[in-house]
Design an enzyme around this catalytic site. Structure first.
Site, PDB file in Angstrom:
ATOM      1  N   HIS A   3      10.726  -2.665   2.166  1.00  0.00           N
ATOM      2  CA  HIS A   3      10.890  -1.383   1.475  1.00  0.00           C
ATOM      3  C   HIS A   3      11.574  -0.420   2.454  1.00  0.00           C
ATOM      4  O   HIS A   3      11.412  -0.553   3.674  1.00  0.00           O
ATOM      5  CB  HIS A   3       9.487  -0.878   1.119  1.00  0.00           C
ATOM      6  CG  HIS A   3       9.456   0.366   0.299  1.00  0.00           C
ATOM      7  ND1 HIS A   3       9.607   1.622   0.851  1.00  0.00           N
ATOM      8  CD2 HIS A   3       9.265   0.560  -1.024  1.00  0.00           C
ATOM      9  CE1 HIS A   3       9.514   2.522  -0.109  1.00  0.00           C
ATOM     10  NE2 HIS A   3       9.310   1.909  -1.257  1.00  0.00           N
ATOM     11  N   ASP A  12       3.056  -3.835   6.872  1.00  0.00           N
ATOM     12  CA  ASP A  12       3.162  -2.941   5.725  1.00  0.00           C
ATOM     13  C   ASP A  12       2.357  -3.591   4.591  1.00  0.00           C
ATOM     14  O   ASP A  12       2.841  -4.517   3.923  1.00  0.00           O
ATOM     15  CB  ASP A  12       4.646  -2.776   5.351  1.00  0.00           C
ATOM     16  CG  ASP A  12       4.801  -1.975   4.068  1.00  0.00           C
ATOM     17  OD1 ASP A  12       3.792  -1.675   3.407  1.00  0.00           O
ATOM     18  OD2 ASP A  12       5.968  -1.667   3.711  1.00  0.00           O
ATOM     19  N   GLN A  67       1.579  -3.416  -0.634  1.00  0.00           N
ATOM     20  CA  GLN A  67       1.470  -4.255  -1.841  1.00  0.00           C
ATOM     21  C   GLN A  67       0.423  -5.345  -1.714  1.00  0.00           C
ATOM     22  O   GLN A  67       0.310  -6.189  -2.598  1.00  0.00           O
ATOM     23  CB  GLN A  67       2.843  -4.891  -2.165  1.00  0.00           C
ATOM     24  CG  GLN A  67       3.937  -3.899  -2.479  1.00  0.00           C
ATOM     25  CD  GLN A  67       3.747  -3.160  -3.809  1.00  0.00           C
ATOM     26  OE1 GLN A  67       2.882  -3.491  -4.614  1.00  0.00           O
ATOM     27  NE2 GLN A  67       4.546  -2.136  -4.033  1.00  0.00           N
ATOM     28  N   LYS A 103      -1.589   3.076  -4.883  1.00  0.00           N
ATOM     29  CA  LYS A 103      -1.297   1.740  -5.429  1.00  0.00           C
ATOM     30  C   LYS A 103      -2.583   0.942  -5.639  1.00  0.00           C
ATOM     31  O   LYS A 103      -2.548  -0.216  -6.013  1.00  0.00           O
ATOM     32  CB  LYS A 103      -0.358   0.982  -4.478  1.00  0.00           C
ATOM     33  CG  LYS A 103       1.047   1.602  -4.408  1.00  0.00           C
ATOM     34  CD  LYS A 103       1.951   0.744  -3.589  1.00  0.00           C
ATOM     35  CE  LYS A 103       3.206   1.455  -3.143  1.00  0.00           C
ATOM     36  NZ  LYS A 103       4.136   1.754  -4.235  1.00  0.00           N
TER      37      LYS A 103
HETATM   38  N1  7TS Z   1       6.055  -0.409   1.500  1.00  0.00           N
HETATM   39  C1  7TS Z   1       6.043  -1.134   0.366  1.00  0.00           C
HETATM   40  C2  7TS Z   1       6.011  -2.628   0.456  1.00  0.00           C
HETATM   41  C3  7TS Z   1       6.042  -0.481  -0.875  1.00  0.00           C
HETATM   42  O1  7TS Z   1       6.025  -1.205  -1.989  1.00  0.00           O
HETATM   43  C4  7TS Z   1       6.062   0.933  -0.910  1.00  0.00           C
HETATM   44  C5  7TS Z   1       6.142   1.679  -2.213  1.00  0.00           C
HETATM   45  C6  7TS Z   1       6.042   1.632   0.296  1.00  0.00           C
HETATM   46  C7  7TS Z   1       6.055   0.931   1.483  1.00  0.00           C
HETATM   47  C8  7TS Z   1       5.996   3.123   0.342  1.00  0.00           C
HETATM   48  O2  7TS Z   1       4.790   3.575  -0.152  1.00  0.00           O
HETATM   49  P1  7TS Z   1       4.545   5.147  -0.408  1.00  0.00           P
HETATM   50  O3  7TS Z   1       3.222   5.178  -1.081  1.00  0.00           O
HETATM   51  O4  7TS Z   1       4.545   5.803   0.912  1.00  0.00           O
HETATM   52  O5  7TS Z   1       5.664   5.605  -1.291  1.00  0.00           O
HETATM   53  N2  7TS Z   1       6.751   0.975  -3.262  1.00  0.00           N
HETATM   54  C9  7TS Z   1       7.161   1.446  -4.444  1.00  0.00           C
HETATM   55  C10 7TS Z   1       7.722   0.636  -5.410  1.00  0.00           C
HETATM   56  O6  7TS Z   1       7.893  -0.571  -5.276  1.00  0.00           O
HETATM   57  N3  7TS Z   1       8.045   1.384  -6.481  1.00  0.00           N
HETATM   58  O7  7TS Z   1       7.709   2.638  -6.223  1.00  0.00           O
HETATM   59  C11 7TS Z   1       7.153   2.707  -4.963  1.00  0.00           C
END
Ligand code: 7TS
Length: 412
Positions: free
Chosen positions: A124, A200, A203, A226
């Site tokens: 990501h 990370d 997910q 999430k």
């Molecule tokens: N790493 C992964 C693997 C992710 O899926 C996401 C967010 C992040 C980091 C960042 O997370 P945040 O909570 O700081 O935004 N992924 C997604 C997605 O797949 N669709 O919207 C957000």
């Protein structure tokens, strides 16, 4: 292990009982964010109705109650991760902030010119951009592990971890391909070579039991939203041996011991990293979400998602012109399935699905290098969670077929 009952679980999520475009909502965008059960909403509401005050500074009763609740949430996260010490649990805004803190503190202190930082093409953007910036600043090299047959090229991963590698930072589960990376082996190997491993877990934390001590990971990042918790709260886990040496990234109230005109001393861990008023309600909501998930059990959650994927995967494969990204083997896919329908733009498909009440995501999923390596500009993604049912899977398949019919022949 008791079997999870998604129909019972769904009752806790009022939002899922609504109609969207005259159809009962089928929410399949869980990799972006999950919905929140009544239990989490109530925990946040109770906090605001009964205990709301700022933490760590007041003498009065509410301040004490808020502080106890906030620190209890930290202890709940510690137990959830099986971390050794609450000092290793830092509350952040989410995975993005957690990873940026690792880069801006650990990275800037320990990475120098000539070092290598190893990530993969399936990351990501939150696990790419901060490292790009660090490489530019320090003169370190950013290396990528590529894909092989739709998953991480493990041979390349082992080849690229060398004595020059300072940091390996990988997604546990890809937010696009849904594959689980075999990080256990890679963490041990990185340590043999003297590298630090950042995971990370955005997910994976919502879907499988994690144990930071068993993994022996140096840093781990995840987001509350999430995994049923509110937005704006996340965690950075770090081993004390690193966090102790690291400088705070943000400075201000809450994180200091003593301040003079010229200088300041900082609090001990974990508070030295948490400048300013934290997201108290978010932390309390996250603790409630953890309890909710633990009440169901992570083995049951994993088994349920596996069952849904095994049910829907062959049905999707049967749709003419539908290409599923990632490995061909269904057992390698967790509850995230990305695909394209040949000749139809993903945004058009997503709009057609929304017209039928089905929420999926279309786009680059904040993973542009991955999308480029798939030779696509945009992909569709359906992602499942505890409240999704076989009927939701059927509705997804039906709505894709209807969309295909419409775009191929102009009829629904
Ligand atoms: N790493 C992964 C693997 C992710 O899926 C996401 C967010 C992040 C980091 C960042 O997370 P945040 O909570 O700081 O935004 N992924 C997604 C997605 O797949 N669709 O919207 C957000």
């Amino acid at each position: 292990m008791s079997k999870l009952n998604p129909y019972e679980i769904k009752k806790d999520f009022k939002i899922l009982q609504q109609k969207v475009n005259d159809e009962l909502l089928v929410y399949l965008d869980n990799a972006a964010t999950t919905q929140k059960p009544q239990q989490v909403l109530e925990a946040v509401r109770n906090y605001y109705e009964q205990d709301n005050a700022n933490v760590h500074r007041g003498i009065h009763t509410l301040a004490e109650k808020a502080t106890v609740a906030y620190e209890k949430a930290r202890e709940d996260v510690r137990k959830f991760l099986n971390a050794e010490n609450v000092a290793e649990v830092l509350f952040t805004r989410g995975t993005t902030t957690s990873l940026n803190w690792v880069v801006q503190s650990f990275g800037e202190m320990f990475v120098t010119k000539g070092d290598e930082i190893l990530i993969s093409v399936m990351e990501h953007h939150a696990n790419i951009l901060p490292w790009q910036q660090l490489a530019k600043k320090t003169g370190a090299t950013l290396e990528y592990i590529e894909l092989k047959n739709g998953e991480l090229d493990l041979d390349m991963a082992f080849e690229k971890i060398t004595s020059r590698t300072k940091i390996v930072s990988l997604a546990h589960v890809s937010n696009v391909l849904g594959v689980v990376n075999p990080v256990e082996k890679l963490i041990d190997y990185a340590h043999e070579k003297g590298a630090v491993f950042v995971l990370d877990a955005a997910q994976s934390t919502p879907h499988r039991k994690l144990d930071v001590r068993k993994l022996d990971v140096d840093f781990l990042a995840f987001s509350g939203h999430k995994m049923l918790a509110p937005t704006g709260i996340g965690v950075l886990y770090g081993k004390c041996k690193w966090l102790d040496q690291m400088k705070p990234v943000e400075f201000g109230g809450e994180m200091i011991d003593f301040v003079t005109r010229e200088d300041a001393t900082f609090k001990e861990l974990p508070w030295k990293f948490e400048a300013g008023t934290p997201n108290i309600a978010g932390a309390i909501g996250m603790a409630a979400a953890i309890h909710y998930l633990q009440g169901i059990g992570f083995d049951s959650i994993e088994a349920h998602e596996k069952e849904l994927v095994e049910y829907v995967f062959p049905k999707l494969q049967e749709i003419g012109g539908l290409v599923i990204h990632g490995p061909e083997e269904v057992e390698k896919h967790t509850g995230v399935i990305s695909f394209n329908l040949k000749g139809i733009h993903p945004h058009d498909v997503a709009t057609a699905l929304d017209m039928q009440g089905v929420a999926v995501r279309a786009g680059n999923h904040c993973a542009q290098p991955l999308i480029q390596s798939l030779n696509e500009v945009s992909v569709l993604r359906a992602s499942f969670y505890i409240y999704n049912t076989r009927e939701d899977c059927d509705k997804l398949v039906e709505s894709i077929l209807a969309a295909k019919e419409f775009f191929d022949h102009g009829v629904v």
